[in-house]
Design a protein around this motif. Structure first.
Motif, short mmCIF file in Angstrom:
data_model
loop_
_atom_site.label_atom_id
_atom_site.label_comp_id
_atom_site.label_asym_id
_atom_site.label_seq_id
_atom_site.Cartn_x
_atom_site.Cartn_y
_atom_site.Cartn_z
N UNK A 81 0.80 -1.22 0.00
CA UNK A 81 0.00 0.00 0.00
C UNK A 81 0.83 1.27 0.00
N UNK A 82 2.12 1.17 0.29
CA UNK A 82 2.96 2.37 0.35
C UNK A 82 2.93 3.12 -0.98
N UNK A 83 2.95 4.45 -0.92
CA UNK A 83 2.94 5.25 -2.14
C UNK A 83 2.98 6.73 -1.86
N UNK A 84 2.91 7.52 -2.92
CA UNK A 84 2.94 8.97 -2.80
C UNK A 84 3.98 9.57 -3.72
N UNK A 85 4.06 10.88 -3.77
CA UNK A 85 5.03 11.63 -4.56
C UNK A 85 4.71 11.60 -6.07
N UNK A 86 5.19 12.61 -6.73
CA UNK A 86 5.05 12.68 -8.19
C UNK A 86 4.01 13.65 -8.68
N UNK A 87 3.92 14.84 -8.05
CA UNK A 87 2.85 15.78 -8.36
C UNK A 87 3.36 16.97 -9.18
N UNK A 88 3.84 16.68 -10.39
CA UNK A 88 4.26 17.69 -11.36
C UNK A 88 4.11 17.11 -12.75
N UNK A 130 -2.20 -1.93 -3.78
CA UNK A 130 -3.09 -0.77 -3.83
C UNK A 130 -2.54 0.22 -4.86
N UNK A 131 -3.20 0.28 -5.99
CA UNK A 131 -2.86 1.25 -7.02
C UNK A 131 -3.76 2.46 -6.83
N UNK A 132 -4.43 2.91 -7.86
CA UNK A 132 -5.26 4.11 -7.79
C UNK A 132 -6.05 4.21 -9.08
N UNK A 133 -7.09 5.04 -9.05
CA UNK A 133 -7.75 5.39 -10.31
C UNK A 133 -6.74 6.03 -11.25
N UNK A 134 -5.69 6.63 -10.69
CA UNK A 134 -4.60 7.18 -11.50
C UNK A 134 -3.78 6.10 -12.18
N UNK A 135 -4.02 4.84 -11.84
CA UNK A 135 -3.42 3.73 -12.56
C UNK A 135 -4.17 3.38 -13.82
N UNK A 136 -5.34 4.01 -14.01
CA UNK A 136 -6.17 3.77 -15.20
C UNK A 136 -6.41 5.04 -16.00
N UNK A 137 -6.27 6.19 -15.35
CA UNK A 137 -6.53 7.48 -15.99
C UNK A 137 -5.35 8.41 -15.67
N UNK A 146 1.14 9.15 -11.69
CA UNK A 146 0.34 8.44 -12.69
C UNK A 146 1.11 7.28 -13.30
N UNK A 147 2.34 7.52 -13.68
CA UNK A 147 3.15 6.45 -14.28
C UNK A 147 3.40 5.34 -13.28
N UNK A 148 3.73 5.70 -12.04
CA UNK A 148 3.96 4.69 -11.01
C UNK A 148 2.74 3.83 -10.76
N UNK A 150 0.19 3.32 -12.82
CA UNK A 150 -0.03 2.47 -14.00
C UNK A 150 0.89 1.25 -13.96
N UNK A 151 2.16 1.50 -13.64
CA UNK A 151 3.13 0.41 -13.63
C UNK A 151 2.80 -0.66 -12.59
N UNK A 152 2.16 -0.27 -11.50
CA UNK A 152 1.76 -1.25 -10.48
C UNK A 152 0.85 -2.33 -11.07
N UNK A 153 0.00 -1.94 -11.99
CA UNK A 153 -0.90 -2.93 -12.60
C UNK A 153 -0.12 -3.91 -13.46
N UNK A 154 0.94 -3.44 -14.10
CA UNK A 154 1.81 -4.36 -14.83
C UNK A 154 2.53 -5.31 -13.89
N UNK A 155 2.94 -4.79 -12.74
CA UNK A 155 3.59 -5.64 -11.74
C UNK A 155 2.63 -6.73 -11.26
#
Length: 257
Positions: A81-88, A130-137, A146-148, A150-155
């Motif tokens: 579930x760990x995550x965060x960062x990447x807001x630019x 735990x990904x996010x809706x940002x893993x799909x949009x 967003x890229x991270x 998305x990549x979680x779903x590939x993992x």
């Protein structure tokens, strides 16, 4: 009795997942870089234990998994579930910020699941990422996040394909969830003049969500508990969207709503 490891377990969704699993009778280990919030979650439930560790550090997570095996005799599930960062946006993302966002959102899950595969295969356990809706949009100006996500779903799909004979692996993609991290985003919206306060900011960002509200962390925790439990025994390699229906909305038709 089951034993679970939850990374990013000190706040928000992770803390809610840990509490739900413990309420269901499991022993739960919460892990993360900051001891204080982990200890707070652990102090509130007798079945939760804090083991601080950086989930990007293979050696650290190896020690956590080994300690769990020594104390509890095995491991039945992992919630990455760990995550965060990447807001630019890409153009304003430095090399350092890019690496930081991928570490936080992708490497944490990769390292944790890799180190736990052996014990999970022995127990026939499960993994929920735990990904996010940002893993799909794609949200605006969140390239690294967003890229991270998305990549979680590939993992998840790679793990499910390679280890499906022994370990079940699934993903959850929450939409807006009322958490401390999301509160900070709502405050940003308030500062930009997009809402009067945090409550109205949540109302604004969920205005076009069919259920019309953000989720509570406990609602995401319930889905994770289902995926780790016996009722989901044949659910594997799946991406379960938990967003109040946001992903079904046809954006170009919003003006007609």
């Amino acid at each position: 009795m089951s034993t679970y490891l939850v990374t990013g377990g000190g706040t928000g969704i992770g803390a809610a997942i840990a509490t739900r699993l413990a309420d269901d009778g499991a022993d739960v280990i919460v892990s993360g870089r900051r001891r204080e919030p982990l200890d707070e979650v652990a102090s509130a439930h007798p079945r939760i234990v804090a083991m601080p560790a950086d989930a990007t550090d293979g050696e650290a997570m190896r020690r956590v998994v080994a300690t769990i095996g020594e104390r509890y005799g095995g491991l039945d599930g992992v919630v990455a579930n760990a995550g965060g960062h990447g807001y630019d946006p890409v153009g304003r993302t430095s090399d350092e910020a890019w690496r930081s966002s991928l570490d936080a959102n992708l490497t944490t899950a990769f390292v944790t699941t890799r180190e736990a595969l052996g014990p999970l295969a022995e127990s026939g356990g499960g993994i929920v990422v735990v990904s996010s809706l940002s893993g799909l949009r794609a949200a605006p100006e969140t390239a690294g996040y967003t890229v991270g996500k998305h990549a979680l779903l590939g993992l998840v799909r790679s793990l499910a394909r390679d280890y499906g004979r022994h370990v079940r692996v699934n993903a959850v993609c929450p939409g807006w969830v009322r958490t401390p991290m999301a509160d900070e985003e709502m405050r940003t919206l308030v500062e930009r003049g997009g809402a009067a306060d945090v409550d109205s900011a949540y109302a604004t960002v969920t205005r076009d969500v069919p259920l019309g509200r953000p989720a509570r962390p406990e609602e995401i925790a319930g889905v994770v508990a289902f995926l780790l439990g016996p009722d989901a025994a044949y659910v594997h390699g799946a991406t379960l969207v938990v967003d109040g229906g946001a992903h079904i909305v046809d954006v170009p038709t919003l003006a007609f709503g």
